[in-house]
Design a protein around this motif. Structure first.
Motif, PDB file in Angstrom:
ATOM      1  N   LEU A 130       3.865   4.112  -0.990  1.00  0.00           N
ATOM      2  CA  LEU A 130       3.912   3.068  -2.013  1.00  0.00           C
ATOM      3  C   LEU A 130       2.683   2.173  -1.927  1.00  0.00           C
ATOM      4  O   LEU A 130       2.079   1.825  -2.945  1.00  0.00           O
ATOM      5  CB  LEU A 130       5.186   2.237  -1.856  1.00  0.00           C
ATOM      6  CG  LEU A 130       5.326   1.041  -2.807  1.00  0.00           C
ATOM      7  CD1 LEU A 130       5.275   1.489  -4.259  1.00  0.00           C
ATOM      8  CD2 LEU A 130       6.610   0.277  -2.527  1.00  0.00           C
ATOM      9  N   ALA A 131       2.294   1.796  -0.715  1.00  0.00           N
ATOM     10  CA  ALA A 131       1.117   0.943  -0.543  1.00  0.00           C
ATOM     11  C   ALA A 131      -0.138   1.635  -1.072  1.00  0.00           C
ATOM     12  O   ALA A 131      -0.994   1.005  -1.705  1.00  0.00           O
ATOM     13  CB  ALA A 131       0.946   0.583   0.928  1.00  0.00           C
ATOM     14  N   ALA A 132      -0.243   2.948  -0.827  1.00  0.00           N
ATOM     15  CA  ALA A 132      -1.397   3.698  -1.316  1.00  0.00           C
ATOM     16  C   ALA A 132      -1.407   3.748  -2.840  1.00  0.00           C
ATOM     17  O   ALA A 132      -2.452   3.579  -3.479  1.00  0.00           O
ATOM     18  CB  ALA A 132      -1.380   5.112  -0.736  1.00  0.00           C
ATOM     19  N   PHE A 133      -0.237   3.976  -3.436  1.00  0.00           N
ATOM     20  CA  PHE A 133      -0.149   3.987  -4.896  1.00  0.00           C
ATOM     21  C   PHE A 133      -0.505   2.623  -5.478  1.00  0.00           C
ATOM     22  O   PHE A 133      -1.237   2.534  -6.472  1.00  0.00           O
ATOM     23  CB  PHE A 133       1.259   4.387  -5.347  1.00  0.00           C
ATOM     24  CG  PHE A 133       1.383   5.835  -5.730  1.00  0.00           C
ATOM     25  CD1 PHE A 133       0.640   6.358  -6.775  1.00  0.00           C
ATOM     26  CD2 PHE A 133       2.252   6.671  -5.055  1.00  0.00           C
ATOM     27  CE1 PHE A 133       0.753   7.693  -7.137  1.00  0.00           C
ATOM     28  CE2 PHE A 133       2.371   8.008  -5.407  1.00  0.00           C
ATOM     29  CZ  PHE A 133       1.623   8.522  -6.450  1.00  0.00           C
ATOM     30  N   GLU A 134       0.025   1.564  -4.884  1.00  0.00           N
ATOM     31  CA  GLU A 134      -0.251   0.223  -5.399  1.00  0.00           C
ATOM     32  C   GLU A 134      -1.747  -0.062  -5.392  1.00  0.00           C
ATOM     33  O   GLU A 134      -2.283  -0.674  -6.321  1.00  0.00           O
ATOM     34  CB  GLU A 134       0.499  -0.820  -4.568  1.00  0.00           C
ATOM     35  CG  GLU A 134       1.995  -0.828  -4.830  1.00  0.00           C
ATOM     36  CD  GLU A 134       2.718  -1.863  -3.996  1.00  0.00           C
ATOM     37  OE1 GLU A 134       2.156  -2.272  -2.942  1.00  0.00           O
ATOM     38  OE2 GLU A 134       3.836  -2.263  -4.376  1.00  0.00           O
ATOM     39  N   ARG A 135      -2.413   0.391  -4.347  1.00  0.00           N
ATOM     40  CA  ARG A 135      -3.854   0.180  -4.253  1.00  0.00           C
ATOM     41  C   ARG A 135      -4.589   0.899  -5.380  1.00  0.00           C
ATOM     42  O   ARG A 135      -5.459   0.333  -6.043  1.00  0.00           O
ATOM     43  CB  ARG A 135      -4.364   0.679  -2.901  1.00  0.00           C
ATOM     44  CG  ARG A 135      -5.861   0.507  -2.699  1.00  0.00           C
ATOM     45  CD  ARG A 135      -6.340   1.277  -1.486  1.00  0.00           C
ATOM     46  NE  ARG A 135      -7.744   1.041  -1.245  1.00  0.00           N
ATOM     47  CZ  ARG A 135      -8.731   1.594  -1.927  1.00  0.00           C
ATOM     48  NH1 ARG A 135      -8.465   2.420  -2.914  1.00  0.00           N
ATOM     49  NH2 ARG A 135      -9.989   1.323  -1.643  1.00  0.00           N
ATOM     50  N   GLU A 136      -4.230   2.166  -5.618  1.00  0.00           N
ATOM     51  CA  GLU A 136      -4.921   2.955  -6.633  1.00  0.00           C
ATOM     52  C   GLU A 136      -4.580   2.485  -8.047  1.00  0.00           C
ATOM     53  O   GLU A 136      -5.443   2.461  -8.930  1.00  0.00           O
ATOM     54  CB  GLU A 136      -4.567   4.438  -6.461  1.00  0.00           C
ATOM     55  CG  GLU A 136      -5.029   5.034  -5.144  1.00  0.00           C
ATOM     56  CD  GLU A 136      -6.520   4.844  -4.927  1.00  0.00           C
ATOM     57  OE1 GLU A 136      -7.319   5.326  -5.761  1.00  0.00           O
ATOM     58  OE2 GLU A 136      -6.899   4.197  -3.934  1.00  0.00           O
TER      59      GLU A 136
END
Length: 251
Positions: free
Chosen positions: A118-124
């Protein structure tokens, strides 16, 4: 259709969305341990519902004091969280690109909570939003933050989803403002396409997709071009379309 910002509205929307997303694999990864085959697979449905409910409330509550609101239809047969222009927080500074790989390589923590995925998606997603929305419109855009239909209500109330979307689509169009959203659901993506959103970017992380979409406001130029094309097609029976087009321009 009604709108509200009360704790009761937030509670009911959290219940609808948590039940609607119960079958979602990616939500289990987002809010579980973050790894297929570990803790997330061992949850009971009740544990998932409690966790999703808590996460949705946590997402909605900070907006309760702003101009954001919840729209519902059919006693929460469908509901949507709308964030109008001016209600948005400025984008956060993004970490260096190489941190994304490090983030995904970290071992998941035990227990429940937001995952590295989720953190990776939020960043992208934030990168796309900054590029396509913030850099062009600043705070002057609408955001459809959440949309849910209650799967417990059968048969589904016809027109409930349209009732919580169309009035605000029309308002944004009248204001000349775009509407931004991001979704993890291919079914929801297709619904948004039907309502006029354009797919502007697909973000893929570890084989999972999120679709970034914008409903752009109508422009006088595009309407005029469409009218010109319809005039040329009148010989093929396009009179009804031409009348509708003229009405749109005159309004």
């Amino acid at each position: 259709m009604t709108v509200g910002t009360s704790e009761g509205y937030i509670e009911k929307m959290a219940s609808v969305v948590s039940h609607a997303m119960l079958p979602s694999v990616i939500w289990a990864l987002f809010f579980g341990s973050g790894t297929v085959g570990t803790n997330s697979d061992a949850w009971s449905d009740e544990e998932r519902l409690q966790t999703y409910h808590s996460m949705v409330k946590e997402f909605l509550l900070p907006r309760a004091g702003s101009s954001a609101f919840i729209a519902e239809a059919g006693d929460f047969s469908a509901c949507a969280s709308w964030w109008p222009p001016g209600s948005h927080q400025p984008p956060k500074d993004l970490p260096p690109q190489e941190d994304l790989h490090d983030l995904l390589e970290q071992q998941p923590q035990e227990g429940k909570g937001t995952s590295k995925l989720l953190a990776a998606f939020e960043r992208e997603i934030q990168k796309v939003k900054t590029e396509l929305i913030w850099s062009r419109y600043g705070r002057e855009f609408w955001h459809l933050a959440l949309l849910g239909r209650d799967p417990r209500k059968k048969p589904a109330l016809r027109g409930a989803v349209r009732a919580v979307l169309q009035p605000f689509i029309d308002q944004a169009a009248a204001e000349g403002k775009p509407i931004w959203l991001a979704t993890t659901s291919a079914h929801a993506r297709d619904i948004y396409l039907h309502f006029g959103w354009q797919l502007v970017r697909t973000v893929t992380v570890e084989g999972h997709n999120q679709w970034c979409m914008i409903l752009f406001p109508p422009s006088q130029d595009s309407t005029s071009k469409r009218c010109s094309m319809l005039k040329r097609s009148m010989r093929y029976g396009g009179l009804g379309e031409l009348v509708n087009c003229r009405e749109q321009v005159e309004q």
